[in-house]
Design a protein around this motif. Structure first.
Motif, short mmCIF file in Angstrom:
data_model
loop_
_atom_site.label_atom_id
_atom_site.label_comp_id
_atom_site.label_asym_id
_atom_site.label_seq_id
_atom_site.Cartn_x
_atom_site.Cartn_y
_atom_site.Cartn_z
N ILE A 127 0.86 -1.19 0.00
CA ILE A 127 0.00 0.00 0.00
C ILE A 127 0.89 1.24 0.00
O ILE A 127 1.83 1.34 0.79
N GLY A 128 0.58 2.18 -0.85
CA GLY A 128 1.35 3.42 -0.92
C GLY A 128 1.34 4.17 0.40
O GLY A 128 0.26 4.48 0.92
N TRP A 129 2.51 4.47 0.92
CA TRP A 129 2.57 5.11 2.24
C TRP A 129 2.11 6.57 2.22
O TRP A 129 1.83 7.14 3.27
N ARG A 130 1.99 7.14 1.04
CA ARG A 130 1.52 8.52 0.96
C ARG A 130 0.01 8.63 0.88
O ARG A 130 -0.53 9.74 0.85
N LEU A 131 -0.69 7.50 0.85
CA LEU A 131 -2.14 7.54 0.78
C LEU A 131 -2.74 8.05 2.09
O LEU A 131 -2.15 7.92 3.17
N ALA A 132 -3.93 8.62 1.99
CA ALA A 132 -4.65 9.09 3.18
C ALA A 132 -5.27 7.88 3.89
O ALA A 132 -5.53 6.84 3.27
N PRO A 133 -5.53 7.99 5.21
CA PRO A 133 -6.09 6.86 5.95
C PRO A 133 -7.33 6.23 5.34
O PRO A 133 -7.43 4.99 5.30
N PRO A 134 -8.30 7.02 4.81
CA PRO A 134 -9.46 6.35 4.19
C PRO A 134 -9.07 5.51 2.97
O PRO A 134 -9.68 4.46 2.72
N GLU A 135 -8.06 5.94 2.23
CA GLU A 135 -7.61 5.18 1.06
C GLU A 135 -6.91 3.89 1.51
O GLU A 135 -7.09 2.83 0.90
N ILE A 136 -6.13 3.99 2.56
CA ILE A 136 -5.46 2.80 3.11
C ILE A 136 -6.50 1.80 3.60
O ILE A 136 -6.42 0.60 3.32
N ALA A 137 -7.49 2.32 4.33
CA ALA A 137 -8.53 1.44 4.88
C ALA A 137 -9.28 0.72 3.77
O ALA A 137 -9.60 -0.47 3.90
N TYR A 138 -9.55 1.42 2.68
CA TYR A 138 -10.27 0.78 1.57
C TYR A 138 -9.49 -0.41 1.04
O TYR A 138 -10.06 -1.49 0.80
N GLU A 170 -6.61 16.67 2.69
CA GLU A 170 -7.11 15.95 3.86
C GLU A 170 -7.80 14.65 3.48
O GLU A 170 -7.99 13.78 4.33
N ARG A 171 -8.14 14.52 2.20
CA ARG A 171 -8.97 13.40 1.77
C ARG A 171 -8.29 12.44 0.80
O ARG A 171 -8.72 11.30 0.67
N VAL A 172 -7.29 12.91 0.09
CA VAL A 172 -6.52 12.04 -0.81
C VAL A 172 -5.04 12.35 -0.62
O VAL A 172 -4.67 13.36 -0.02
N ALA A 173 -4.21 11.45 -1.15
CA ALA A 173 -2.76 11.65 -1.06
C ALA A 173 -2.36 12.99 -1.68
O ALA A 173 -2.99 13.46 -2.63
N ALA A 174 -1.28 13.56 -1.16
CA ALA A 174 -0.85 14.89 -1.61
C ALA A 174 -0.57 14.92 -3.11
O ALA A 174 -0.84 15.92 -3.78
N PHE A 175 -0.03 13.80 -3.66
CA PHE A 175 0.29 13.83 -5.09
C PHE A 175 -0.97 13.84 -5.95
O PHE A 175 -0.92 14.18 -7.14
N LYS A 176 -2.11 13.45 -5.39
CA LYS A 176 -3.37 13.47 -6.14
C LYS A 176 -4.07 14.83 -6.03
O LYS A 176 -4.89 15.17 -6.88
N ALA A 177 -3.78 15.55 -4.97
CA ALA A 177 -4.44 16.84 -4.75
C ALA A 177 -4.02 17.83 -5.83
O ALA A 177 -2.91 17.77 -6.35
#
Length: 518
Positions: free
Chosen positions: A88-99, A475-482
């Protein structure tokens, strides 16, 4: 010859090198070096731990963390027994990791020390709850477990599950098998391509993220070839330069990262003579950057690699002989099919179009995934009944078989080698209290190839602060996606059915570009 084999399972690969190159270094990270003898023993013990924890063939385990030699051991052990590793990408946000953890149904979530708290928090909300082991706890569990007997995985058992963003907003799990990861190797050996040759003293640099095929794929190449994998926790220009001086002979890097390497002050005094081949991908390399790179690394052969997660990485390449300082037409291509792979350009009717005409790139290869995890409809939409995997990339092929990519049929943005889908970012932004509508596009970036831009329409009577939108998204997605930038526009361009026309939003930013991908 003991240095060549055509095995299609990880159990055979690890046993082979432990027998024929027992003292060769398998992994190196920081001050820790593990031989192929060590790799055999530690993967045996990791299998023993998995069995004691109730993990069996077909089950999933996950890794949340940066690049690590422990991850390499856990991946190889799981692959030997047919357990599927999901990094799992470590830069992902917690909701993305949980999914991802929930989607995999992972029984164990391994975490780098700095991500252990996040892992435990995420796991707490999942039912059934996975066990969580920090890196230190995992090392102890592996080293103290008994070596175990087990039924080895077959070539077509899943062993790796990488997540790629989906147009519906949720990422899709791409299931890869031993055949996918190892099946093109026999063809490369047979063709005797110089860049497919790995010598016993070779060293592959693993600096790209292991949650991508460009990271775990390099660990796979190292183990399959019986050579040293120099693992760095994350990409840094200094780390790459130090690695090259310490003996790195092959590496993969995205152009944006390559630019940072060659423009680093230390590059001027680095000895690049060890580095025989540098593979780059995720975006074509600008001619000026290539010239600067070749001037900096005059003894290195450059190869462009084209592929995707669903094809287990490279399925077309542009070899060193097609790279020139002066530039040439072929350098605007993505190369041609690698040995063992078929590539066709298909029209909307699914039939091959004449050479020179634009259509969709389709691939038939032993490296093609069998499908997406628990998504039969998405699998059927991507892989047709004849085994052709539809990439979503629009291109034409010349008479010599070289691919010239023109655009992406799908809306994916590639920023610094990271895949970003507009729908995913739009979903993150949509709930902002001042925003009525949002459309996300990719625009050219000298540094990243493409960067994410959000075009938004304000709610009546509201004002939109672009910096606030960026912070909201982060706050909702990884910084690289924002989004890096936000444009406030009066209304969205739409077709007669009401669909937002992203192409019209993109067009002003891509004027003057040779093609509509960077």
């Amino acid at each position: 010859m003991t240095d060549q084999h055509t095995y299609l399972t990880y159990d055979e690969v690890i046993r082979h090198w432990a027998k024929h190159r027992p003292e060769n270094i398998a992994t190196e990270q920081d001050d820790r070096k593990l031989t192929y003898t060590d790799l055999l023993e530690l993967t045996d013990r990791a299998v023993g731990y998995f069995q004691s924890a109730g993990v069996a063939k077909g089950d999933r385990i996950a890794w949340l963390g940066k690049n690590s030699d422990l991850y390499a051991i856990l991946f190889a052990a799981a692959a030997r027994m047919g357990v599927v590793m999901a990094p799992i990408g470590w830069r992902l946000a917690p909701p993305e990791i949980a999914y991802i953890v929930k989607d995999t149904g992972s029984k164990i979530l391994f975490a780098g020390e700095e991500f252990a708290e996040t892992a435990r928090t995420v796991a707490y909300g999942i039912d059934p709850r996975p066990a969580v082991l920090s890196e230190g706890e995992a090392w102890k569990a592996v080293r103290t477990s008994d070596r175990a007997e087990f039924d080895a995985a077959g070539p077509d058992d899943g062993i790796l599950q990488l997540y790629t963003s989906g147009t519906t907003g949720n990422p899709k799990g791409v299931v890869l098998t031993g055949r996918n990861l190892l099946g093109l190797r026999p063809f490369g050996i047979a063709e005797e391509l110089p860049w497919a040759e790995y010598r016993p003293t070779d060293c592959v640099l693993v600096a790209m993220p292991i949650a991508h095929i460009g990271g775990t794929g390099l660990i796979n190449i190292s183990f399959a070839s019986g050579v040293r994998a120099l693992i760095q926790a994350e990409f840094t220009p200094e780390g790459v330069l130090d690695g090259i001086e310490s003996g790195v002979t092959q590496m993969f890097i995205v152009p944006a990262a390559l630019q940072m390497v060659i423009q680093h002050p230390k590059a001027a005094t680095t000895d690049f003579s060890n580095l025989r081949y540098l593979m780059y991908g995720a975006a074509p390399i600008p001619l000026e950057l290539l010239r600067e790179a070749v001037k900096t690394m005059p003894t290195t052969g450059f190869l462009q690699a084209y592929g995707m997660t669903e094809t287990t990485g490279t399925i077309a390449s542009l070899p060193p002989d097609d790279h020139t300082l002066e530039g040439n037409k072929r350098m605007r291509s993505a190369g041609k099919a690698v040995p063992g792979t078929e590539i066709a350009i298909l029209g909307p009717d699914g039939k091959e179009v004449p050479r020179g005409e634009i259509g969709e790139i389709a691939v038939r290869s032993p490296s093609n995934t069998s499908g997406y995890w628990k998504l039969p409809e998405a699998t059927a939409a991507t892989i047709d009944k004849d085994g052709w995997l539809h990439t979503g990339d629009a291109a034409y092929m010349d008479d010599d078989g070289y691919l010239y990519i023109q655009d992406r049929i799908k809306d994916m943005i590639i920023s610094g080698g990271e895949n970003v889908y507009p729908a995913e970012v739009e979903s993150a932004i949509y709930g902002h209290p001042a925003i009525a509508e949002v459309a996300v596009i990719g625009i050219p970036s000298e540094k990243w190839g493409e960067e994410v831009k959000a075009c938004v329409v304000a709610k009546p009577g509201m004002e939109v602060d672009p910096n606030d939108v960026i912070a909201w998204a982060r706050e909702r997605v990884a910084a690289f996606k924002a989004p890096k930038t936000v444009d406030v526009i009066p209304e969205m361009p739409r077709n007669p059915s009401g669909k937002i026309l992203r192409r019209e939003l993109r067009a002003p930013f891509w004027e003057g570009q040779e093609r509509q991908v960077s």
